[in-house]
Motif scaffolding. Structure first.
Motif, mmCIF file in Angstrom:
data_model
loop_
_atom_site.group_PDB
_atom_site.id
_atom_site.type_symbol
_atom_site.label_atom_id
_atom_site.label_comp_id
_atom_site.label_asym_id
_atom_site.label_seq_id
_atom_site.Cartn_x
_atom_site.Cartn_y
_atom_site.Cartn_z
ATOM 1 N N LEU A 156 0.722 -1.116 0.122
ATOM 2 C CA LEU A 156 -0.219 -0.064 0.136
ATOM 3 C C LEU A 156 0.862 1.287 0.078
ATOM 4 O O LEU A 156 0.495 2.085 -0.831
ATOM 5 C CB LEU A 156 -0.930 -0.023 1.305
ATOM 6 C CG LEU A 156 -2.068 -1.065 1.181
ATOM 7 C CD1 LEU A 156 -2.849 -0.864 2.469
ATOM 8 C CD2 LEU A 156 -2.884 -0.813 0.035
ATOM 9 N N LEU A 157 2.023 1.185 0.780
ATOM 10 C CA LEU A 157 2.835 2.334 0.813
ATOM 11 C C LEU A 157 3.518 2.527 -0.600
ATOM 12 O O LEU A 157 3.615 3.752 -1.204
ATOM 13 C CB LEU A 157 4.094 2.217 1.963
ATOM 14 C CG LEU A 157 5.015 3.360 1.880
ATOM 15 C CD1 LEU A 157 4.402 4.772 2.201
ATOM 16 C CD2 LEU A 157 5.760 3.036 2.968
ATOM 17 N N TYR A 158 3.839 1.493 -1.240
ATOM 18 C CA TYR A 158 4.556 1.486 -2.574
ATOM 19 C C TYR A 158 3.537 1.961 -3.610
ATOM 20 O O TYR A 158 3.961 2.850 -4.165
ATOM 21 C CB TYR A 158 4.918 -0.084 -2.831
ATOM 22 C CG TYR A 158 5.141 -0.059 -4.333
ATOM 23 C CD1 TYR A 158 6.317 0.248 -4.948
ATOM 24 C CD2 TYR A 158 4.187 -0.763 -5.274
ATOM 25 C CE1 TYR A 158 6.801 0.268 -6.375
ATOM 26 C CE2 TYR A 158 4.562 -0.805 -6.369
ATOM 27 C CZ TYR A 158 5.809 -0.575 -6.943
ATOM 28 O OH TYR A 158 6.052 -0.565 -8.426
ATOM 29 N N ARG A 159 2.075 1.779 -3.537
ATOM 30 C CA ARG A 159 1.297 2.275 -4.498
ATOM 31 C C ARG A 159 0.997 3.484 -4.300
ATOM 32 O O ARG A 159 0.765 4.411 -5.017
ATOM 33 C CB ARG A 159 0.151 1.414 -4.290
ATOM 34 C CG ARG A 159 0.142 -0.056 -4.908
ATOM 35 C CD ARG A 159 0.272 0.099 -6.356
ATOM 36 N NE ARG A 159 -1.057 0.030 -7.077
ATOM 37 C CZ ARG A 159 -0.840 0.102 -8.429
ATOM 38 N NH1 ARG A 159 0.064 0.174 -9.226
ATOM 39 N NH2 ARG A 159 -2.226 0.453 -8.969
ATOM 40 N N VAL A 160 0.876 4.074 -2.660
ATOM 41 C CA VAL A 160 1.081 5.524 -2.643
ATOM 42 C C VAL A 160 1.940 6.334 -3.259
ATOM 43 O O VAL A 160 1.629 7.521 -3.824
ATOM 44 C CB VAL A 160 0.719 5.696 -1.088
ATOM 45 C CG1 VAL A 160 0.936 7.144 -0.859
ATOM 46 C CG2 VAL A 160 -0.619 5.471 -0.601
#
Length: 820
Positions: A793-797
């Motif tokens: 999720l952090l990577y996609r943000v």
């Protein structure tokens, strides 16, 4: 045709073609929408019928059994007698065609509602009064097929019934719904379905059977002309009823006993003749009068056109709507009178009257003068002078087709004032100038027409009007009247720039939304769609962020930003370094927004090609540059995937990412089917040969040129590799931010496989498929779910959502600075 004892021959067909019966077509569409609405509402609220019935019962109460029986007795008797009363009227009137429509509508409506999930259900009507006297009427009222049959036959026969009786029957039929609620407190869902289905079936039958409105009241028109002192002797159809009115030419004998004012102008001083006929020798003056008859279908078509213009065009481009067909016809007559006062009308109104069955009559004299053509160069200045006279009185024409422009004795005359306006706005004036400019260019040539326009109305107005020489701003009726209108509009804009020494002429926005605005709206909807699954996970993600190492997250943000520099460098080298590298880097953020909000990233590819084309590259060259970058990107991606898979060694289990044999066979079968389809279908073969093959040839040439330029080749490969490895490094930094557990090599493999799924997933931006692939890939390499989920999720943000939200304003900035 015999009118008041006189035989008047009428040459030509008075029938209106089926495809032009707009009123009947609108009725069918509205009925279909009602059927769909009833079905959808019934399916959505099926589980709530009991609560609705209980609420209705508590609100209005339920009638007692005795009162309910009385209701059923009186109302049921009327409902059962209704179709037979209509049938008797049809037979007595000997309307056999209507009888066929009556039977067809009843049969189709009854059969349509007889289909159930178990097959065809026969009606349960018991006609034995001795055995079922107490339920004889209720069995019809509770059967939706009977209601549908009644609605169908009433729709078909309604136009033929007297207005009072038609309204009474419809009130009686529609009263079934409130009556049924009061008697039994049951929501009559099937009865509503029967009403709408019956109306739809009846509307379809009416479309083919016809209505009394199709019967043209030519006899009434003859009587109106007779009261005006014009005794009609013969009539000929000039134009059948279609998009416009039914136009007839009436050969009349002028009598002094008409109702014209004694001191009024003599509108009939010039003798006329019917085409191909010879006038009979007589001492009485004769005149040819053009008779235009407007029916209900012109009214409904005009209403649809007005609604369409209101939805698509700006208010300044849309004239005030007419309240009725009568007001529309009267407006045309008044505008012709106003133009006649200026001496620029080619005809004079003779009569305006309302006829039977909703028809309107507009009669006028035969047009004077000759239709303008390109053989008389002197007519060019005359036509512009005539338009200037109209505009000087603030009157716009609105329909300057060649057939509406005439010349006589050195002066210009106009006809067709149905779209004219008094007190015209600046937009209407400029629209007239643009229309006449295009028409005269088609008749007299580009150079002479532009010079005449500039000399008549001035260069500033011609420049402003040239912005309306576009497909959206120029009415289709004008474009259809000029051969090669698209090429002529482009040539006219260029000639105006040349003769006025002006810069680029911007297209005038006449529609409420431009094409770019519509594209942005679609992209915004796509953004909401793809962001919705992420929003549902935000609370959990925020909780996990409290334990994250922000230095690793910052490193991931910086690395993800560098990937845009790499992508810009690759595309810059593919474009032969002919565009601004700074602007190209900024464009990559807008590219991410367009690619994320469209399936398979097609929006990003289109935006890249548009940017290159708008910054100096031709269309073919820009497309080739984008195709070259994508080709190198795919090859580099595959090579890196193989290299890192080998580097992962035997300790990495990659079987999780290898599709099963069934999936591979299915993919191979689909590919073979696609290849076979392209080989068998001639149009697809032609597309491969004529469209795709030249592009592949251009791409091959680009690859060969690239092989001869090592520096450019290395720059493109480095940019593409930096994009892939930068994304992998951003995911690795995100994993380390939540505690780690995977090496950079394994994370790179997971990232590249996730990127492959993102390009193949049908969802915009690969949302859902990418997250699932990355989380599953990390889990396959031993990363626990408590680390894999927040890391992804952090990577996609960092790599998707932050650039997407930054890309929206950047896209607007590029548009404002004329970079796309």
């Amino acid at each position: 045709m015999r009118v008041d004892g006189q035989d008047i021959p009428v040459h030509g067909s008075l029938l209106q073609p089926l495809r032009r019966r707009t009123n009947d077509q609108v009725r069918v569409v509205v009925a279909a929408v009602c059927v769909i609405a009833v079905v959808v509402v019934s399916l959505v609220t099926r589980g709530r019928w009991e609560s609705v019935e209980s609420s209705v019962s508590d609100l209005i109460g339920v009638a007692s059994p005795d009162l309910s029986n009385r209701f059923y007795s009186f109302y049921g008797a009327a409902i059962v007698a209704l179709p037979f009363a209509i049938l008797v009227g049809i037979v007595v009137g000997r309307r056999w065609k209507l009888l066929a429509g009556y039977a067809a509508a009843a049969l189709i409506a009854g059969v349509a509602l007889s289909f159930t999930g178990d097959g065809v259900a026969a009606p349960k009507w018991h006609l034995d009064l001795s055995a079922h006297l107490d339920t004889f009427l209720s069995q019809f009222l509770d059967d939706s097929r009977w209601i549908a049959m009644l609605a169908a036959v009433l729709t078909v026969c309604g136009p033929w019934l007297p207005v009072r009786w038609r309204r009474l029957w419809w009130i009686l039929l529609l009263g079934f719904v409130p009556m049924h609620l009061f008697v039994s407190a049951v929501v009559p869902a099937r009865a509503m379905l029967g009403l709408t289905v019956g109306w739809f079936v009846g509307a379809l039958v009416v479309l083919f059977v016809g209505t009394p409105a199709l019967e043209v009241p030519v006899d009434a028109a003859v009587r109106v002309l007779g009261r005006r002192g014009l005794k009609v002797r013969e009539m000929s159809v000039l134009s059948p009823a279609g998009p416009g009115p039914l136009v007839l030419s009436a050969w009349c004998r002028v009598e002094q006993s008409g109702e014209r004012d004694a001191g009024g102008p003599d509108l009939f001083g010039t003798a006329g003749r019917l085409p191909g006929r010879t006038a009979v020798a007589t001492d009485t003056p004769e005149q040819v009068v053009v008779v235009e008859l407007y029916g209900q279908h012109q009214r409904s078509e005009g209403l649809v056109r007005q609604v369409g213009r209101w939805l698509t065009f700006r208010s300044s481009e849309t004239p005030a709507p007419f309240a009725s067909l009568r007001r529309s016809v009267e407006h045309r007559a008044l505008m012709a009178t106003a133009a006649g006062a200026l001496g620029v009308s080619s005809s004079a109104p003779t009569a305006v009257a309302a006829l039977d069955r909703g028809w309107m009559l507009y009669a006028h004299t035969e047009p004077y003068g000759t239709v303008v053509d390109g053989h008389d160069p002197g007519g060019l200045d005359v036509v512009w002078e005539g338009l200037h006279r109209l505009h000087s009185s603030q009157i716009s024409h609105g329909d300057l087709r060649p057939e509406n422009i005439r010349t006589e004795a050195g002066g210009a005359l106009f006809d067709g004032f149905s779209r004219s306006e008094v007190g015209a706005s600046d937009s209407a004036i400029l629209s007239d100038v643009a229309q006449l400019l295009l028409v005269t260019v088609g008749l007299f040539g580009v150079g002479p027409a532009v010079r005449a326009a500039i000399a008549s109305v001035g260069a500033p107005k011609v420049i402003a009007a040239s912005g309306r020489l576009t497909r959206s701003a120029m009415p289709s009726r004008i474009r259809g009247a000029v051969p090669d209108a698209k090429e002529l509009m482009a040539a006219t804009r260029l000639e105006v720039r040349t003769q006025t020494n002006s810069g680029e002429i911007r297209a005038e926005q006449v529609t409420r939304f431009t094409r770019n605005q519509l594209i942005q709206l679609v992209l915004l909807i796509g953004l909401v769609y793809v962001a919705y699954p992420f929003v549902s996970q935000v609370p959990t993600f925020i909780t996990e962020l409290q334990s994250a190492n922000w230095w690793w997250a910052l490193l991931g943000l910086v690395v993800s930003g560098l990937t845009y520099v790499g992508a810009a460098a690759a595309l810059w080298a593919c474009a032969s370094e002919t565009v601004s590298f700074r602007h190209l880097t900024i464009m990559q953020f807008a590219n991410t927004f367009a690619a994320t909000t469209t399936p398979a990233g097609v929006g990003g590819l289109a935006l890249s090609a548009r940017f290159l084309q708008h910054n100096g590259l031709g269309g073919v060259r820009a497309t080739a540059a984008v195709a070259l970058q994508q080709t190198v990107q795919v090859v580099t991606h595959l090579v890196l995937l193989v290299v890192f898979s080998i580097a992962a060694g035997r300790n990495a289990d990659l079987s999780h990412f290898i599709p099963k044999g069934t999936v591979l066979y299915l993919i191979a079968g689909l590919l073979l089917g696609v290849v076979g389809t392209f080989m068998v279908v001639p149009k697809l073969r032609r597309w491969l040969r004529e469209d795709l093959r030249p592009q592949v040839a251009d791409l091959t040439v680009e690859l060969l040129d690239l092989a001869r330029d090592p520096w450019r080749f290395l720059l493109i490969v480095a940019g593409c590799a930096g994009t892939t490895l930068g994304a992998a490094l951003a995911l690795w930094a995100s994993v380390e931010a939540f505690g780690g557990g995977a090496t950079f090599i394994t994370v790179t493999i997971v990232t590249m496989i996730g990127g492959t799924l993102a390009s193949a997933a049908p969802t915009p931006g690969g949302v859902g498929a990418v997250e699932a692939a990355l989380i599953g890939g990390l889990a396959a390499f031993g990363v626990p779910a408590s680390v894999a989920v927040p890391s992804v999720l952090l990577y996609r943000v960092l790599t998707c959502w932050l650039p997407v939200f930054a890309g929206w304003p950047i896209l607007h900035w590029l548009q404002r600075n004329d970079l796309i």
